[in-house]
Write a protein that holds these residues in place. Structure first.
Motif, short mmCIF file in Angstrom:
data_model
loop_
_atom_site.label_atom_id
_atom_site.label_comp_id
_atom_site.label_asym_id
_atom_site.label_seq_id
_atom_site.Cartn_x
_atom_site.Cartn_y
_atom_site.Cartn_z
N PRO A 123 0.74 -1.44 0.00
CA PRO A 123 -0.03 0.02 0.09
C PRO A 123 0.91 1.25 -0.10
O PRO A 123 0.58 2.33 -0.90
CB PRO A 123 -1.00 -0.33 1.37
N ALA A 124 1.97 1.16 0.84
CA ALA A 124 2.91 2.40 0.70
C ALA A 124 3.48 2.53 -0.50
O ALA A 124 3.67 3.79 -0.96
CB ALA A 124 3.88 2.13 1.90
N LEU A 125 3.88 1.64 -1.27
CA LEU A 125 4.57 1.69 -2.48
C LEU A 125 3.49 2.15 -3.60
O LEU A 125 4.01 3.08 -4.30
CB LEU A 125 5.17 0.34 -2.96
N LEU A 126 2.42 1.58 -3.37
CA LEU A 126 1.09 2.13 -4.37
C LEU A 126 0.93 3.69 -4.08
O LEU A 126 0.87 4.54 -5.25
CB LEU A 126 0.05 1.26 -4.13
N LEU A 127 0.80 4.12 -2.76
CA LEU A 127 0.61 5.49 -2.70
C LEU A 127 1.83 6.21 -3.16
O LEU A 127 1.57 7.40 -3.74
CB LEU A 127 0.60 5.64 -1.21
N ALA A 128 3.02 5.88 -2.87
CA ALA A 128 4.28 6.61 -3.25
C ALA A 128 4.37 6.92 -4.81
O ALA A 128 4.65 7.99 -5.30
CB ALA A 128 5.45 6.03 -2.55
N VAL A 129 4.08 5.74 -5.50
CA VAL A 129 4.14 5.77 -7.16
C VAL A 129 3.36 6.35 -7.74
O VAL A 129 3.66 7.42 -8.47
CB VAL A 129 4.15 4.33 -7.42
N VAL A 130 2.15 6.34 -7.03
CA VAL A 130 1.01 7.40 -7.98
C VAL A 130 1.26 8.57 -7.58
O VAL A 130 0.99 9.64 -8.41
CB VAL A 130 -0.48 6.67 -7.55
N SER A 131 1.57 8.71 -6.44
CA SER A 131 1.97 10.38 -5.92
C SER A 131 2.98 10.91 -6.58
O SER A 131 2.81 12.10 -7.02
CB SER A 131 2.09 10.57 -4.29
N LEU A 132 4.10 10.34 -6.85
CA LEU A 132 4.86 10.86 -7.71
C LEU A 132 4.63 11.07 -8.99
O LEU A 132 5.08 12.19 -9.55
CB LEU A 132 6.12 9.79 -7.77
N VAL A 133 3.93 10.28 -9.62
CA VAL A 133 3.32 10.37 -11.07
C VAL A 133 2.50 11.92 -11.11
O VAL A 133 2.96 12.40 -12.11
CB VAL A 133 2.87 9.36 -11.65
N VAL A 134 1.83 11.82 -10.12
CA VAL A 134 0.73 12.83 -10.27
C VAL A 134 1.44 14.25 -10.00
O VAL A 134 1.18 15.31 -10.44
CB VAL A 134 -0.23 12.86 -9.16
N ALA A 135 2.53 14.19 -9.01
CA ALA A 135 3.19 15.52 -8.71
C ALA A 135 3.98 15.84 -9.74
O ALA A 135 4.35 17.11 -10.15
CB ALA A 135 4.13 15.11 -7.44
N LEU A 182 -7.07 8.44 -4.44
CA LEU A 182 -6.25 8.58 -5.09
C LEU A 182 -6.62 9.36 -6.58
O LEU A 182 -6.09 10.42 -7.14
CB LEU A 182 -5.15 7.42 -5.58
N ALA A 183 -7.73 8.75 -7.22
CA ALA A 183 -8.31 9.06 -8.24
C ALA A 183 -9.00 10.67 -8.00
O ALA A 183 -8.82 11.66 -8.80
CB ALA A 183 -9.31 8.26 -8.71
N CYS A 184 -9.77 10.76 -6.84
CA CYS A 184 -10.21 11.91 -6.96
C CYS A 184 -9.29 13.16 -6.58
O CYS A 184 -9.34 14.24 -6.97
CB CYS A 184 -11.27 12.13 -5.58
N ASN A 185 -8.13 12.73 -5.50
CA ASN A 185 -7.08 13.77 -5.26
C ASN A 185 -6.42 14.23 -6.45
O ASN A 185 -6.04 15.26 -6.71
CB ASN A 185 -6.29 12.95 -4.13
N ALA A 186 -6.08 13.16 -7.20
CA ALA A 186 -5.48 13.40 -8.67
C ALA A 186 -5.94 14.38 -9.52
O ALA A 186 -5.40 15.28 -10.17
CB ALA A 186 -4.91 12.25 -9.14
N TYR A 187 -7.18 14.00 -9.51
CA TYR A 187 -8.26 14.73 -10.50
C TYR A 187 -8.21 16.39 -9.97
O TYR A 187 -8.10 17.25 -10.86
CB TYR A 187 -9.83 14.23 -10.69
N GLN A 188 -8.45 16.52 -8.95
CA GLN A 188 -8.78 17.90 -8.28
C GLN A 188 -7.15 18.50 -8.49
O GLN A 188 -7.22 19.76 -8.66
CB GLN A 188 -9.01 17.76 -6.72
N ILE A 189 -6.13 18.20 -8.04
CA ILE A 189 -4.74 18.64 -8.06
C ILE A 189 -4.33 18.92 -9.43
O ILE A 189 -3.64 19.91 -9.61
CB ILE A 189 -3.85 17.88 -7.28
N LEU A 190 -4.80 18.24 -10.43
CA LEU A 190 -4.44 18.33 -11.95
C LEU A 190 -5.22 19.28 -12.44
O LEU A 190 -4.86 19.91 -13.68
CB LEU A 190 -4.26 17.11 -12.54
N VAL A 191 -6.47 19.46 -12.04
CA VAL A 191 -7.44 20.15 -12.82
C VAL A 191 -7.45 21.68 -12.10
O VAL A 191 -8.02 22.74 -12.67
CB VAL A 191 -8.98 19.69 -12.80
N LEU A 192 -7.02 21.93 -10.98
CA LEU A 192 -7.28 23.26 -10.14
C LEU A 192 -6.39 24.36 -10.96
O LEU A 192 -7.29 25.51 -11.15
CB LEU A 192 -6.54 22.94 -8.55
N HIS A 193 -5.29 24.29 -11.61
CA HIS A 193 -4.92 25.33 -12.28
C HIS A 193 -5.52 25.58 -13.57
O HIS A 193 -5.48 26.88 -14.15
CB HIS A 193 -3.18 25.07 -12.54
#
Length: 227
Positions: A123-135, A182-193
């Motif tokens: 779970p930690a690896l999944l969270l880290a990898v997805v977060s790094l890609v989104v960031a 992760l899907a919701c958070n990624a969508y929000q952070i990527l669409v905000l700007h």
């Protein structure tokens, strides 16, 4: 952000949460739902999918609460530390601390004697990898300074939102909720700007329209006064 774009963000994020949870839930909980499909029980199938979508809506609302809470915290952090680099350093420490706790606390609370560490690392690896890609995507679409804040939001804020399920040792709910978050958070952070830029364009267009209408209103006032 204009109210129209804010409402759009809410409904779109709600839709992302509902669809993601329904899809992931069908796969993760297939062992429970398989009899419904095998026996072609339409009512039970529809009920299960609707229930998953409703749970996805709930996860989406939790995600949106965390998102707007982070926007406030981010402003406070910049105000308190008076330096972007210092605030970023604090966020990096919190990111590492959060990932360590995710593995350590779950292993110490739920692991039995002789259990391997790997299932608790996934779970930690999944969270880290997805977060790094989104960031990375966020920094690519905006600027380098957005990388650490986006990573902090995707990891630390997701962990906070994830707490209700982390307290129980249910792998199906663990992955269903985190993927939806992760899907919701990624969508929000990527669409905000993008929504902020669109809102600014709408404001400028409104100003131009008001400026163009001003001479017409002035002419009408002159005509009324002459009459």
């Amino acid at each position: 952000m204009t109210s129209r774009n804010l409402v759009k963000l809410f409904w779109n994020t709600l839709l992302v949460g509902g669809i993601t949870t329904a899809i992931v839930g069908l796969f993760v909980r297939w062992h429970e739902l398989q009899p419904f499909f095998a026996d072609f029980k339409i009512i039970d199938i529809i009920s299960a999918i609707v229930w998953l979508i409703v749970m996805g809506f709930l996860f989406s609302v939790i995600s949106q609460m965390g998102f707007f809470a982070y926007l406030t915290i981010h402003r406070f952090g910049l105000g308190i530390f008076k330096s972007v680099s210092l605030w970023n350093a604090v966020q990096v420490v919190l990111i590492l601390f959060g990932l360590f706790d995710l593995v350590y606390l779950r292993y110490s609370n739920f692991a039995k004697s002789g259990d391997p560490l790997l299932p608790f690392l996934v779970p930690a690896l999944l969270l880290a990898v997805v977060s790094l890609v989104v960031a990375w995507l966020k920094s690519k679409e905006t600027n380098r300074d957005a990388f650490i804040p986006a990573l902090f939001f995707m990891i630390v804020v997701t962990l906070v939102e994830w707490v209700p399920v982390l307290r129980i040792n249910s792998s199906s709910w663990l992955y269903t909720m985190v993927i939806a978050l992760l899907a919701c958070n990624a969508y929000q952070i990527l669409v905000l700007h993008k929504l902020n830029a669109k809102s600014e364009q709408e404001r400028q267009q409104k100003k131009i329209q008001n400026a163009n209408k001003a001479p017409e209103r002035q002419k009408k006032k002159v005509k009324k006064s002459t009459v």
